[in-house]
Design an enzyme around this catalytic site. Structure first.
Site, PDB file in Angstrom:
ATOM      1  N   SER A  15       0.866  -1.180   0.000  1.00 23.78           N
ATOM      2  CA  SER A  15       0.000   0.000   0.000  1.00 23.78           C
ATOM      3  C   SER A  15       0.900   1.227   0.000  1.00 23.78           C
ATOM      4  O   SER A  15       2.062   1.153   0.444  1.00 23.78           O
ATOM      5  CB  SER A  15      -0.857   0.010   1.271  1.00 23.78           C
ATOM      6  OG  SER A  15      -1.446   1.281   1.470  1.00 23.78           O
ATOM      7  N   TYR A  31      -1.319  -0.947  10.030  1.00 22.32           N
ATOM      8  CA  TYR A  31      -1.370  -1.190   8.580  1.00 22.32           C
ATOM      9  C   TYR A  31      -0.062  -0.732   7.926  1.00 22.32           C
ATOM     10  O   TYR A  31       0.505  -1.440   7.089  1.00 22.32           O
ATOM     11  CB  TYR A  31      -2.575  -0.429   8.018  1.00 22.32           C
ATOM     12  CG  TYR A  31      -2.928  -0.706   6.582  1.00 22.32           C
ATOM     13  CD1 TYR A  31      -3.437  -1.952   6.188  1.00 22.32           C
ATOM     14  CD2 TYR A  31      -2.782   0.282   5.608  1.00 22.32           C
ATOM     15  CE1 TYR A  31      -3.786  -2.188   4.864  1.00 22.32           C
ATOM     16  CE2 TYR A  31      -3.134   0.044   4.290  1.00 22.32           C
ATOM     17  CZ  TYR A  31      -3.634  -1.186   3.920  1.00 22.32           C
ATOM     18  OH  TYR A  31      -3.990  -1.422   2.609  1.00 22.32           O
TER      19      TYR A  31
HETATM   20  N1  LIG Z   1      -8.710  -0.558  -1.547  1.00 17.26           N
HETATM   21  C1  LIG Z   1      -7.681   0.235  -1.255  1.00 17.26           C
HETATM   22  O1  LIG Z   1      -7.815   1.476  -1.200  1.00 17.26           O
HETATM   23  C2  LIG Z   1      -6.317  -0.346  -0.996  1.00 17.26           C
HETATM   24  C3  LIG Z   1      -5.222   0.532  -0.919  1.00 17.26           C
HETATM   25  C4  LIG Z   1      -3.960   0.023  -0.677  1.00 17.26           C
HETATM   26  C5  LIG Z   1      -3.772  -1.337  -0.520  1.00 17.26           C
HETATM   27  N2  LIG Z   1      -4.841  -2.185  -0.590  1.00 17.26           N
HETATM   28  C6  LIG Z   1      -4.584  -3.613  -0.387  1.00 17.26           C
HETATM   29  O2  LIG Z   1      -5.149  -4.365  -1.449  1.00 17.26           O
HETATM   30  C7  LIG Z   1      -5.465  -5.677  -0.974  1.00 17.26           C
HETATM   31  C8  LIG Z   1      -6.880  -6.020  -1.396  1.00 17.26           C
HETATM   32  O3  LIG Z   1      -7.770  -5.140  -0.771  1.00 17.26           O
HETATM   33  P1  LIG Z   1      -9.173  -4.714  -1.442  1.00 17.26           P
HETATM   34  O4  LIG Z   1      -9.159  -3.265  -1.584  1.00 17.26           O
HETATM   35  O5  LIG Z   1      -9.440  -5.574  -2.618  1.00 17.26           O
HETATM   36  O6  LIG Z   1     -10.160  -5.040  -0.230  1.00 17.26           O
HETATM   37  P2  LIG Z   1     -11.397  -6.028  -0.120  1.00 17.26           P
HETATM   38  O7  LIG Z   1     -11.875  -5.868   1.276  1.00 17.26           O
HETATM   39  O8  LIG Z   1     -12.343  -5.786  -1.243  1.00 17.26           O
HETATM   40  O9  LIG Z   1     -10.748  -7.473  -0.316  1.00 17.26           O
HETATM   41  C9  LIG Z   1      -9.905  -8.059   0.655  1.00 17.26           C
HETATM   42  C10 LIG Z   1     -10.149  -9.553   0.634  1.00 17.26           C
HETATM   43  O10 LIG Z   1      -9.247 -10.162   1.567  1.00 17.26           O
HETATM   44  C11 LIG Z   1      -9.953 -11.204   2.206  1.00 17.26           C
HETATM   45  N3  LIG Z   1      -9.353 -11.571   3.478  1.00 17.26           N
HETATM   46  C12 LIG Z   1      -9.335 -10.845   4.636  1.00 17.26           C
HETATM   47  N4  LIG Z   1      -8.754 -11.554   5.609  1.00 17.26           N
HETATM   48  C13 LIG Z   1      -8.398 -12.740   5.067  1.00 17.26           C
HETATM   49  C14 LIG Z   1      -7.741 -13.900   5.569  1.00 17.26           C
HETATM   50  N5  LIG Z   1      -7.353 -13.989   6.853  1.00 17.26           N
HETATM   51  N6  LIG Z   1      -7.520 -14.936   4.719  1.00 17.26           N
HETATM   52  C15 LIG Z   1      -7.923 -14.874   3.429  1.00 17.26           C
HETATM   53  N7  LIG Z   1      -8.544 -13.815   2.892  1.00 17.26           N
HETATM   54  C16 LIG Z   1      -8.773 -12.762   3.708  1.00 17.26           C
HETATM   55  C17 LIG Z   1     -11.363 -10.651   2.385  1.00 17.26           C
HETATM   56  O11 LIG Z   1     -12.312 -11.694   2.635  1.00 17.26           O
HETATM   57  C18 LIG Z   1     -11.581  -9.919   1.080  1.00 17.26           C
HETATM   58  O12 LIG Z   1     -12.202 -10.741   0.108  1.00 17.26           O
HETATM   59  C19 LIG Z   1      -5.250  -5.649   0.537  1.00 17.26           C
HETATM   60  O13 LIG Z   1      -4.022  -6.246   0.836  1.00 17.26           O
HETATM   61  C20 LIG Z   1      -5.228  -4.162   0.866  1.00 17.26           C
HETATM   62  O14 LIG Z   1      -4.498  -3.893   2.010  1.00 17.26           O
HETATM   63  C21 LIG Z   1      -6.104  -1.723  -0.836  1.00 17.26           C
END
Ligand SMILES: NC(=O)c1ccc[n+]([C@@H]2O[C@H](COP(=O)([O-])OP(=O)(O)OC[C@H]3O[C@@H](n4cnc5c(N)ncnc54)[C@H](O)[C@@H]3O)[C@@H](O)[C@H]2O)c1
Length: 244
Positions: A138, A151
């Protein structure tokens, strides 16, 4: 688009958001996708269709990883790549308010989850001449951001860990790279207000908030042959946020 024909690729966090988009795009690029998540992976696999599979996996569970990886190797013969996308964020974890339990939960899922994923597939990839691992960090792992102490620690850890693993095993053909998404329109944003979204856009040089597909494009590129000479690198996909 990268050609992933004949490749078997595990994508965690595939039940939602960036993981779901990456699983969908990897399948469109020809991969047999193993979608894994604590929830929603089977639905994603059904939506993708074809050879895609959905599996329940808690990324913090080393036995669950072993079961999944052994099963995939037994049925498909090879794993070629892994995208560690699963993650959580907490919206109230400034230093003075962060609980120890909350800290541990974020570190377990966001950092240890990626560690266990890499550890579970790396020997197999090395034994077969290499492979691709893409970890999702991130912008919070790159620059300071408000209210995300755990985080930030986890995502900074993902970047440092990925660089370390990348150089340790570079000569084996293993490639480990990281994407660092900026604010991306997924469920993770929860009930973000229009005002906050507008503020984010205003603070972003491109004036836009990324879509899950923007992140998925980079993940699929890094899983494909285009990254054969790239390892230990961090690609921010943040509309220029961290370039400021
Ligand atoms: N959306 C943003 O703004 C953003 C920004 C920076 C980084 N990220 C990173 O991108 C990645 C994906 O996030 P997203 O935005 O798609 O969010 P999201 O919430 O849509 O998806 C995250 C997924 O991870 C799964 N998950 C959570 N805990 C888990 C576990 N213990 N085992 C297996 N699966 C698990 C959830 O069930 C969910 O389906 C993450 O690592 C997040 O930190 C997202």
């Amino acid at each position: 688009m990268a050609d992933l024909t004949g490749k078997t690729i595990i994508v965690t966090g595939a039940g939602s958001g960036i993981g779901k988009a990456a699983a969908t795009l990897a399948a469109a690029a020809g991969a047999t996708v193993i979608a894994a998540d604590v929830k929603g992976a089977e639905e994603t696999a059904k939506e993708i269709g074809g050879s895609a599979e959905g599996h329940v996996l808690d990324v913090t569970d080393s036995q669950g990883w072993k079961y999944l990886v052994d099963d995939v190797i037994a049925r498909h013969g090879r794993i070629h790549g892994l995208a560690n996308v699963a993650g959580i964020v907490s919206d109230v974890d400034a230093l003075l308010t962060q609980t120890e339990e909350g800290w541990q939960r974020i570190l377990d899922i966001d950092l240890k989850g990626a560690f266990l994923g890499m550890k579970s597939v790396a020997q197999h990839l090395i034994d077969n001449g290499g492979g691709k691992i893409v970890n999702v960090a991130s912008t919070a792992g790159v620059i300071g951001m408000p209210n995300v102490v755990a985080y930030s620690a986890a995502k900074g850890g993902v970047i440092a860990m990925s660089r370390q693993v990348a150089i340790e095993y570079a000569a084996t053909g293993l490639r480990v790279n990281v994407i660092a998404p900026g604010v991306t329109q997924t469920n993770m944003l929860g009930d973000i207000t229009d005002e906050l979204l507008t503020a984010v856009k205003a603070a972003t040089p491109t004036g836009e908030v990324a879509a899950a597909e923007d992140q998925a494009n980079a993940i699929v590129f890094l899983l494909g042959p285009g990254s054969d000479r790239i390892t230990g690198q961090v690609l921010p996909i943040d509309g220029g946020w961290t370039a400021q």
